[in-house]
Design an enzyme around this catalytic site. Structure first.
Site, PDB file in Angstrom:
ATOM      1  N   ASP A   1       0.856  -1.172   0.000  1.00 21.07           N
ATOM      2  CA  ASP A   1       0.000   0.000   0.000  1.00 21.07           C
ATOM      3  C   ASP A   1       0.900   1.232   0.000  1.00 21.07           C
ATOM      4  O   ASP A   1       2.059   1.157   0.407  1.00 21.07           O
ATOM      5  CB  ASP A   1      -0.898  -0.031   1.241  1.00 21.07           C
ATOM      6  CG  ASP A   1      -1.816   1.166   1.308  1.00 21.07           C
ATOM      7  OD1 ASP A   1      -2.491   1.442   0.309  1.00 21.07           O
ATOM      8  OD2 ASP A   1      -1.846   1.836   2.361  1.00 21.07           O
TER       9      ASP A   1
ATOM     10  N   ASP B   1      -1.528  -0.805   6.327  1.00 16.90           N
ATOM     11  CA  ASP B   1      -1.770  -0.289   7.670  1.00 16.90           C
ATOM     12  C   ASP B   1      -3.222   0.089   7.913  1.00 16.90           C
ATOM     13  O   ASP B   1      -3.618   0.329   9.036  1.00 16.90           O
ATOM     14  CB  ASP B   1      -0.883   0.926   7.962  1.00 16.90           C
ATOM     15  CG  ASP B   1      -1.252   2.124   7.085  1.00 16.90           C
ATOM     16  OD1 ASP B   1      -1.884   1.917   6.031  1.00 16.90           O
ATOM     17  OD2 ASP B   1      -0.897   3.261   7.456  1.00 16.90           O
TER      18      ASP B   1
ATOM     19  N   ASP C   1      -6.852  -2.394   3.925  1.00 16.33           N
ATOM     20  CA  ASP C   1      -5.845  -3.393   3.572  1.00 16.33           C
ATOM     21  C   ASP C   1      -6.133  -4.766   4.189  1.00 16.33           C
ATOM     22  O   ASP C   1      -5.557  -5.775   3.772  1.00 16.33           O
ATOM     23  CB  ASP C   1      -4.453  -2.955   4.061  1.00 16.33           C
ATOM     24  CG  ASP C   1      -4.023  -1.635   3.453  1.00 16.33           C
ATOM     25  OD1 ASP C   1      -4.292  -1.428   2.258  1.00 16.33           O
ATOM     26  OD2 ASP C   1      -3.441  -0.810   4.175  1.00 16.33           O
TER      27      ASP C   1
ATOM     28  N   ASP D   1      19.838 -35.260  17.547  1.00 18.57           N
ATOM     29  CA  ASP D   1      19.130 -34.543  16.491  1.00 18.57           C
ATOM     30  C   ASP D   1      18.561 -33.199  16.932  1.00 18.57           C
ATOM     31  O   ASP D   1      18.791 -32.187  16.273  1.00 18.57           O
ATOM     32  CB  ASP D   1      18.021 -35.425  15.905  1.00 18.57           C
ATOM     33  CG  ASP D   1      18.592 -36.592  15.098  1.00 18.57           C
ATOM     34  OD1 ASP D   1      19.830 -36.626  14.941  1.00 18.57           O
ATOM     35  OD2 ASP D   1      17.818 -37.437  14.656  1.00 18.57           O
TER      36      ASP D   1
END
Length: 825
Positions: free
Chosen positions: A298, A570, A574, A668
């Site tokens: 944006d 923001d 959006d 591991d």
């Protein structure tokens, strides 16, 4: 303005609050602690870990089962704490930004929490207030609202009585009175928030791949283990040992390390990003961002500061000139700025007037409003004359009148000849083409009479002198051009999707370094069919005047083209696209609650450059995870081989479930921490993103793992068989081979650190944690093979010091074989 408006009474307000619910949008994805625990516990990967613990219980190894269960609880705890910390941080942001409202109730003004506003409330709006609910204006006085969080338009919108107002917008100028018509989910902001519930979160490609890999190993392990148990039973007629051999092989193939590796890598990466003020709301978003191929951004508040600044002053007798921060203005520019300041509010909320005040303050004492100057007359901005006019009493003489506003409207008041007006229009057009907001400024002198001061009804009654043009811009964030250049070098396409004007969007795109060319508007998108929309999403980098649902449609079109899409933003507008994208990046400081809740990452300091850090962290996480998987598969091969070969050759079993538990649950996971700590290749951000169909392990990686494991198997089994043939007891022979196996696995860390060849790379840049892990592994190995009480629990005969060191050196010597494998792979 409000004397004749009693507003609601308290009883009616309470009744409506109970009927309609609180005035909040309720889009928080915050979950309770039991819900988080339930979600973590129901993950297929964690269920596999629990199943492995059940296997230990079935064969009567309670200690091993408890160890495994404890490890599962640790992993669950890390995940739960991470989610709770994230939710708490978001709650703090939400509390800081929660608006309060000034309403009229019971005939008097009251300040109440925004969530307590109800239908029919009469709101009093002043400069700096955030509108708490949707409504319609009853009265206005020079009112203008910043609606950028809904529309993406960075310029304030003038409002008049009868106009609608929307929740979440900000009053930047004037005052107003409004009656609330909709709250909560019924408001514009609430409807956008509710639409988020209809958008499914996109799974991480790596999580999907890890799940497929886990299922395949689990199925293969079950089949092979069953076949081995059946063969052992048929060949040797010992069902108990057959079951033990089958279980040992099944455990060697059960991929419980895979979820451990992924959780550890993501959790540690989230901690590293938190130090950069990047909040991770979904752990797997880190990896997905690292594989992003398209970054949709944006403009307002994301690329720009959402704060206007004066960037050019063009006096009547000069070419356009930039107003530098050093304040070195020409006399004509100083006069222009002085009168623009006089035509502004003394305590402004409008972002353009704030910019004028800031520049005047930066230019020093040469441009200011003296304390003894008095504002004696004000003409409001109107639809008929989009300009603001102030008259000032400067001293004992005449009054100075200053006007600023739309350049063509101000020029029309100055009595200019047509040619001069055309020149001004051309100059204003050139500035507008750069994406700037252009204002015209003029001045007049109003003679003071001895009698009562007489003023014209409108500014048309003054004889104005044209002073020039003042241009403002919502400036680009300083870090944006470098961040976008990094993205471009990393093979990431950057697309701007904004609600702002096309010319402004194009100018910002050029300044930011976004690929320019064709610009499409929301109207263009609305006229397209699905095929044309797909082509536009593929070819166009700048979209302007785009509505929220069109942002969402563009994101979905890119996803259908198998792009990995990240979306930054923001505003409320959006939020749907943030949630629909593979990875949503919300600006947390200036951003709205809706955007923060919809995003997978939140930039707490609104530093756009942090996105580059997150992208690199994602790539580093994946690269290190791949090397950890190479190592993990390599150490699994000898576990499988040493479980299978003694059965085939008729030798005593070398590995029991306890031995395998030591190998898998000590070595591991510890080595996962080692690989996660690697800084990664310096060229990570010069490489294109990983393809969606590219596997976590390539064929080259898999073959290299098999080769590493094969040479380790050959060495360990060869030593085991040799010692048995020499007459050593099986327990002692197994202990010696176990020492060689563990030491070989420990030194295998070195060539597995990266894909680079060469001996120097084995040690270069090694994290300190690697040395601690290797030292801890050796210490643990010493305990289980040399301390009688512990060795007997592992069914080993304690070794002599000489035998231990010879076996250990044999394991270390395997490094040469590993390097030979790496050079040939």
């Amino acid at each position: 303005m409000t004397e004749a408006r009693p507003g609601l009474d308290s009883a009616t307000a309470a009744r409506r609050l109970a009927d309609d619910g609180p005035n909040d949008i309720g889009v928080s994805q915050r979950r309770t602690l039991p819900a988080i625990a339930k979600g973590v516990a129901s993950e297929p990967m964690f269920l596999l870990l629990l199943a492995a613990g059940a296997v230990y219980l079935l064969i009567g190894d309670t200690v091993e089962a408890l160890v495994l269960m404890g490890f599962v609880l640790v992993i669950m705890g890390v995940t739960i704490v991470q989610e709770r910390r994230t939710d708490n941080a978001l709650a703090a942001l939400r509390d800081l930004s929660s608006p309060r409202a000034l309403v009229i109730r019971d005939g008097r003004e009251q300040r109440i929490a925004g969530r307590d506003v109800v239908r029919g409330d009469v709101l009093i709006l002043g400069e700096g207030d955030r509108v708490p609910a949707d409504g319609r204006l009853l009265e206005t006085h020079d009112l203008a609202l910043d609606e950028s969080m809904l529309t993406g338009e960075s310029l304030p919108a003038a409002k008049a009585a009868g106009d609608p107002v929307s929740a979440g917008t900000l009053v930047v100028q004037g005052q107003g009175v409004a009656e609330v018509g909709a709250t909560g989910h019924r408001s514009d902001m609430g409807r956008i928030g509710a639409s988020l519930e209809q958008i499914a979160l996109t799974s991480s490609p790596l999580r999907d791949e890890m799940g497929r890999l886990t299922r395949r190993f689990a199925i293969a392990g079950a089949m092979v283990a069953s076949a081995l148990a059946a063969a052992y039973w048929l060949l040797r007629g010992d069902p108990a040992q057959a079951v033990l051999a089958g279980i040992a092989l099944a455990m060697s193939l059960l991929p419980q390390e895979f979820p451990v590796i992924m959780i550890i890598f993501f959790a540690f990466a989230a901690r590293r990003l938190a130090r950069l003020d990047v909040l991770t709301r979904r752990l797997d978003a880190i990896e997905t961002l690292g594989e992003t191929s398209v970054l949709c951004v944006d403009k307002t508040g994301t690329l720009t500061q959402n704060r206007m600044e004066v960037v050019a002053l063009q006096s009547a007798d000069s070419e356009p000139g930039c107003a530098g921060v050093d304040g070195r203005l020409t006399p004509a520019q100083r006069t222009l700025l002085q009168h623009a300041l006089l035509a502004s509010e003394t305590d402004p909320h409008d972002p353009m007037e704030k910019a004028i005040h800031r520049l005047a303050a930066d230019s020093g004492a040469q441009v200011r409003v003296e304390p003894h100057w008095r504002l004696v007359r004000e003409y409001e901005l109107s639809a008929e004359l989009p300009a603001m006019t102030h008259a000032w009493k400067i001293g004992d003489g005449d009054c100075v009148v200053a006007i600023k506003g739309a350049s063509e409207a101000v020029a029309a008041l100055c009595g200019l000849v047509e040619a001069e007006r055309q020149r001004i229009a051309g100059d204003a057009g050139q500035l507008a083409d750069r994406g700037l907001r252009v204002l015209g400024v003029a001045r007049a002198v109003h003679a003071q009479h001895a009698q009562a001061q007489s003023w014209p009804d409108t500014p048309h009654g003054f004889r104005f002198e044209w002073l020039g043009l003042l241009a403002l811009a919502d400036p680009l964030r300083a870090e944006v051009p470098a961040a976008i250049a990094h993205c471009r070098r990393a093979g990431i396409r950057v697309v701007m999707i904004t609600g702002d004007h096309p010319r402004t969007a194009l100018a910002i795109a050029q300044e930011a370094g976004i690929g320019t060319g064709r610009v499409l508007t929301g109207a263009d998108l609305a006229a397209m069919n699905d095929g044309e929309l797909a082509a536009a999403a593929r070819d166009v980098n700048i979209f302007a005047r785009v509505r929220p649902q069109q942002k969402l449609a563009l994101v979905e079109a890119l996803k259908r083209q198998r792009e990995v899409v990240a979306m930054t933003g923001d505003g409320v507008n959006d939020a749907p696209a943030l949630k629909a994208a593979h990875i949503g990046v919300a600006m947390g400081q200036r951003g709205t609650d809706v955007a923060r809740e919809a995003g997978a990452l939140v930039l707490l300091k609104d530093d756009f450059g942090s996105i580059v850090s997150a992208i690199r962290m994602g790539r580093r996480t994946f690269a290190n995870m791949r090397q950890a998987m190479v190592y993990t598969l390599a150490v699994h091969v000898p576990i499988v081989g040493l479980s299978l070969l003694p059965v085939i050759f008729g030798l005593p079993l070398m590995l029991t479930p306890l031995h395998i538990a030591f190998l898998e649950l000590v070595i591991d996971p510890a080595c996962s921490v080692v690989f996660e700590a690697e800084e990664g290749d310096p060229s990570l951000m010069q490489q294109p993103p990983r393809r969606l169909d590219e596997p976590l392990l390539s064929m080259r990686d898999a073959l290299q793992s098999l080769a590493y494991g094969t040479v380790t198997t050959a060495a360990a089994f060869g030593l085991y068989a040799l010692l048995l043939d020499a007459g050593d007891p099986a327990a002692a022979s197994a202990a010696s081979a176990f020492v060689l196996l563990v030491m070989a696995n420990a030194v295998l860390i070195l060539p597995s650190r990266s894909r680079e060849r060469g001996w120097r790379r084995l040690w270069s840049g090694m994290p300190r944690v690697s040395l601690w892990v290797m030292a801890g592994t050796v210490a643990g190995l010493w305990l289980v093979t040399m301390v009688p009480a512990i060795a007997s629990a592992f069914r080993f005969t304690p070794l002599t010091a000489q035998a231990w060191w010879l076996s250990a050196l044999g394991g270390v010597a395997m490094l040469g074989a590993f390097q030979a494998v790496k050079r040939r792979s």
